[in-house]
Design a protein around this motif. Structure first.
Motif, PDB file in Angstrom:
ATOM      1  N   ARG A   1      36.224 109.485  -2.148  1.00 40.99           N
ATOM      2  CA  ARG A   1      37.508 110.166  -2.356  1.00 40.99           C
ATOM      3  C   ARG A   1      38.336 110.085  -1.070  1.00 40.99           C
ATOM      4  O   ARG A   1      39.262 109.301  -0.980  1.00 40.99           O
ATOM      5  CB  ARG A   1      37.260 111.625  -2.792  1.00 40.99           C
ATOM      6  CG  ARG A   1      38.433 112.260  -3.500  1.00 40.99           C
ATOM      7  CD  ARG A   1      39.452 112.875  -2.568  1.00 40.99           C
ATOM      8  NE  ARG A   1      38.877 113.913  -1.724  1.00 40.99           N
ATOM      9  CZ  ARG A   1      39.521 114.437  -0.688  1.00 40.99           C
ATOM     10  NH1 ARG A   1      40.727 114.018  -0.368  1.00 40.99           N
ATOM     11  NH2 ARG A   1      38.948 115.360   0.051  1.00 40.99           N
ATOM     12  N   ASP A   2      37.972 110.844  -0.048  1.00 48.17           N
ATOM     13  CA  ASP A   2      38.714 110.789   1.216  1.00 48.17           C
ATOM     14  C   ASP A   2      38.557 109.406   1.857  1.00 48.17           C
ATOM     15  O   ASP A   2      39.515 108.835   2.373  1.00 48.17           O
ATOM     16  CB  ASP A   2      38.176 111.865   2.172  1.00 48.17           C
ATOM     17  CG  ASP A   2      39.278 112.596   2.917  1.00 48.17           C
ATOM     18  OD1 ASP A   2      40.341 111.998   3.083  1.00 48.17           O
ATOM     19  OD2 ASP A   2      39.063 113.741   3.343  1.00 48.17           O
TER      20      ASP A   2
ATOM     21  N   HIS B   1      34.985 120.543   6.780  1.00 44.84           N
ATOM     22  CA  HIS B   1      35.532 119.220   6.437  1.00 44.84           C
ATOM     23  C   HIS B   1      36.374 118.793   7.636  1.00 44.84           C
ATOM     24  O   HIS B   1      37.510 119.224   7.801  1.00 44.84           O
ATOM     25  CB  HIS B   1      36.378 119.345   5.166  1.00 44.84           C
ATOM     26  CG  HIS B   1      37.016 118.069   4.715  1.00 44.84           C
ATOM     27  ND1 HIS B   1      36.562 117.344   3.632  1.00 44.84           N
ATOM     28  CD2 HIS B   1      38.090 117.386   5.184  1.00 44.84           C
ATOM     29  CE1 HIS B   1      37.331 116.279   3.453  1.00 44.84           C
ATOM     30  NE2 HIS B   1      38.266 116.285   4.391  1.00 44.84           N
TER      31      HIS B   1
ATOM     32  N   HIS C   1      38.114 115.989  10.332  1.00 43.59           N
ATOM     33  CA  HIS C   1      38.658 114.637  10.519  1.00 43.59           C
ATOM     34  C   HIS C   1      38.582 114.256  11.990  1.00 43.59           C
ATOM     35  O   HIS C   1      38.513 115.108  12.862  1.00 43.59           O
ATOM     36  CB  HIS C   1      40.096 114.550   9.993  1.00 43.59           C
ATOM     37  CG  HIS C   1      40.144 114.310   8.518  1.00 43.59           C
ATOM     38  ND1 HIS C   1      40.215 113.047   7.979  1.00 43.59           N
ATOM     39  CD2 HIS C   1      40.081 115.162   7.469  1.00 43.59           C
ATOM     40  CE1 HIS C   1      40.226 113.140   6.652  1.00 43.59           C
ATOM     41  NE2 HIS C   1      40.139 114.413   6.318  1.00 43.59           N
TER      42      HIS C   1
ATOM     43  N   ASN D   1      36.914 110.445   8.493  1.00 47.12           N
ATOM     44  CA  ASN D   1      36.236 111.727   8.305  1.00 47.12           C
ATOM     45  C   ASN D   1      35.037 111.805   9.250  1.00 47.12           C
ATOM     46  O   ASN D   1      34.652 110.810   9.854  1.00 47.12           O
ATOM     47  CB  ASN D   1      35.706 111.824   6.863  1.00 47.12           C
ATOM     48  CG  ASN D   1      36.794 112.132   5.868  1.00 47.12           C
ATOM     49  OD1 ASN D   1      37.614 111.290   5.536  1.00 47.12           O
ATOM     50  ND2 ASN D   1      36.801 113.364   5.392  1.00 47.12           N
TER      51      ASN D   1
END
Ligand SMILES: [Zn+2]
Length: 533
Positions: A14-15, A205, A207, A241
């Motif tokens: 997804r990301d 989550h 980055h 990520n």
């Protein structure tokens, strides 16, 4: 101390799919999800049903992966009800084990980007979590911009997290969406959040915009978070990520974490990590990052001779973990800085018996030094090193002889009036008593030469049928001398077993340098396959 469970959530599909130049097919997604489940990843986020045809198809049927297969999407739009929002409806219909919503948690974004009230945004979070809970086993809520939002308005950011938690979301995900938060800030802010939402309901989550996504994830765990989100090889938008390929071995091998936490990745599966990381690169048609922590080819490589002799006595002297624990291996680089001990260890590894007092060893070492001075790079091309060593110490059969080759490049206007460049290579090879001539067209001289060379090798053809060129790198040495410079070509090849090797060629002429590297690659494969002389 009783051990606690830490959960891993992968968002490669997804990301990670938002990475520049990454475009997964449905087949890719199914393969990667299977690989992640097999590794022991608790949650695999597959994509955003309704956002594109691939993801919609991915979630159109029961997939039965051995993981909590998760669909991603937005909370209901402001001013709509959950039953009157087509985007939400597509998400609720997805065949998934869990649904992960993304919602704003920075008051500024709610007002400016969403153009709604703070209260309506909270209501949207509550309504969406409630609607999803009626459909799937688990619901997650990504608090977008949580850390920036917390710095601007802690009460509102917390209110968003609490709304999801109180409505029964299994995980409230604290997202560092812009990736600019630093580890000490993450630790301090999470330390406050756990006073309102229990740590075993919180996820991080992160980055990688300050290259600290892994550090931020670990800081969040130290402060109480019990789920880490990330992607394989740190894939993801902008700088990526948090890299699960670095996080997993850190959790498994570093006592601060391994003594306190269990993850679902077993020791056996950990040894597959290099394979998993490279399999993804393979799918993306990218050369693996040689310097990647834990899994890179250079992660356990030593160049200097003095380090190498210490490593041979006790590997822990220069290694922070054992390379084989993640499926990697120690590499003692054979280079002009290396000494006899590097050379002996490397010969040992490739299965060439040599006595340390053998005078041929000195000759080999001298040859390596001389050739590296000319531009050869054996530490990057271990297959060419192996051939050189075999030639000088043992025997390399003379499988075939290239008597002549010819490469012709023609640039012209074709019948449709377009400018085209056509390359044709013709190769004459002698295999035993047979003289074989092959010709091939390619998109460039090296490609044409490669195709012609591998087209017909007579009785050796079956041994090389699975051989493919997977990477081709050119470097001009002695830059500054212009066209008089020397060209170094590194060719990475792979075969039907998924084995990779790199060969090198050096010449003032790029075609000659490429030819040398191509020849080494073919001969290396023939030796590896045990082809008869
Ligand atoms: Zn993200």
């Amino acid at each position: 101390m009783s051990r606690e469970r830490l959960y891993l959530f992968d968002t490669t599909l997804r990301d990670g799919a938002q990475t520049n130049g990454v475009d997964f097919t449905l087949r890719d997604k199914l393969d990667i999800a299977t690989m992640l489940a097999d590794l022991g990843i608790d949650y695999v986020e597959g994509g955003y049903p309704g956002a594109n045809p691939t993801d919609t198809e991915l979630f159109s049927e029961e997939r039965n992966f051995d993981t909590t297969f998760t669909a991603f999407g937005m909370t209901r739009r402001p001013g709509r009800s959950t039953s009157n929002d087509p985007g939400l409806a597509a998400l609720l219909e997805a065949r998934a084990d869990a649904i992960c919503f993304v919602a704003k948690s920075w008051d500024y974004h709610v007002r400016v980007a969403l153009e709604t009230t703070l209260e309506e945004n909270l209501a949207s979070i509550r309504d969406s979590v409630r609607a999803a809970k009626a459909r799937v086993g688990e619901v997650l809520l990504d608090c977008e911009h949580f850390f920036d939002g917390y710095k601007a308005n802690p009460a509102y950011a917390l209110a968003c997290a609490k709304a999801a938690y109180e409505e029964g979301a299994r995980w409230v995900v604290l997202c560092d969406t812009n990736g600019g938060t630093l580890p000490h800030e993450v630790e301090a802010i999470v330390g406050e959040v756990v006073k309102h939402v229990p740590g075993d309901r919180l996820a991080i989550h992160a980055h990688n915009d300050t290259e600290q996504a892994v550090a931020n994830s670990l800081a969040a765990v130290r402060a109480g978070v019990r789920q880490i989100q990330g992607a394989l090889n740190g894939l993801g938008e902008r700088c990526g990520n948090a890299n699960l390929v670095s996080i997993i071995p850190t959790l498994k091998l570093k006592p601060e974490f391994s003594e306190r936490f269990d993850i679902a990745v077993s020791d056996d599966k950990l040894q597959k990590l290099v394979h998993v990381s490279h399999a993804l690169d393979e799918m993306l048609n990218r050369a693996p990052n040689r310097h990647a922590p834990y899994v890179g080819e250079s992660a356990f490589a030593t160049k200097a001779g003095i380090h190498a002799s210490a490593i041979l006595k006790d590997p822990s002297t220069y290694e922070h973990v054992a390379p084989d624990s993640v499926g990697n291996r120690r590499r003692l680089l054979v280079s002009d800085q290396g000494g006899r001990s590097n050379l002996l260890a490397e010969l040992n590894r490739i299965g060439i018996a040599a006595d340390k007092d053998d005078p041929r060893l000195t000759r080999l070492l001298d040859a390596v030094k001389e050739r590296e001075a000319l531009g050869y790079a054996y530490e990057a091309a271990s297959a060419s090193f192996e051939l050189l060593a075999r030639r000088m110490l043992g025997k390399v059969p003379s499988f075939f002889d290239v008597e002549k080759f010819d490469v012709n490049i023609e640039r012209r206007i074709n019948a449709k009036g377009e400018r085209v460049t056509v390359t044709l290579a013709v190769v004459r090879v002698k295999v035993g008593d047979d003289s074989l001539i092959s010709a091939a067209e390619g998109n460039g001289p090296v490609n044409a030469l490669d195709l012609a060379l591998r087209k017909d090798l007579g009785k050796y053809q079956t041994y090389i049928s699975g051989l493919e060129l997977s990477d081709y790198r050119v470097r001009i040495l002695n830059a500054g001398t212009g066209t008089g410079a020397v060209t170094r070509v590194l060719i990475e090849s792979e075969d039907e077993n998924g084995d990779h090797w790199t060969t090198v060629g050096v010449s003032p002429n790029i075609i000659d340098a490429s030819f040398e590297a191509l020849m080494d690659s073919i001969v290396y494969k023939l030796i590896k396959a045990g082809a008869p002389a």
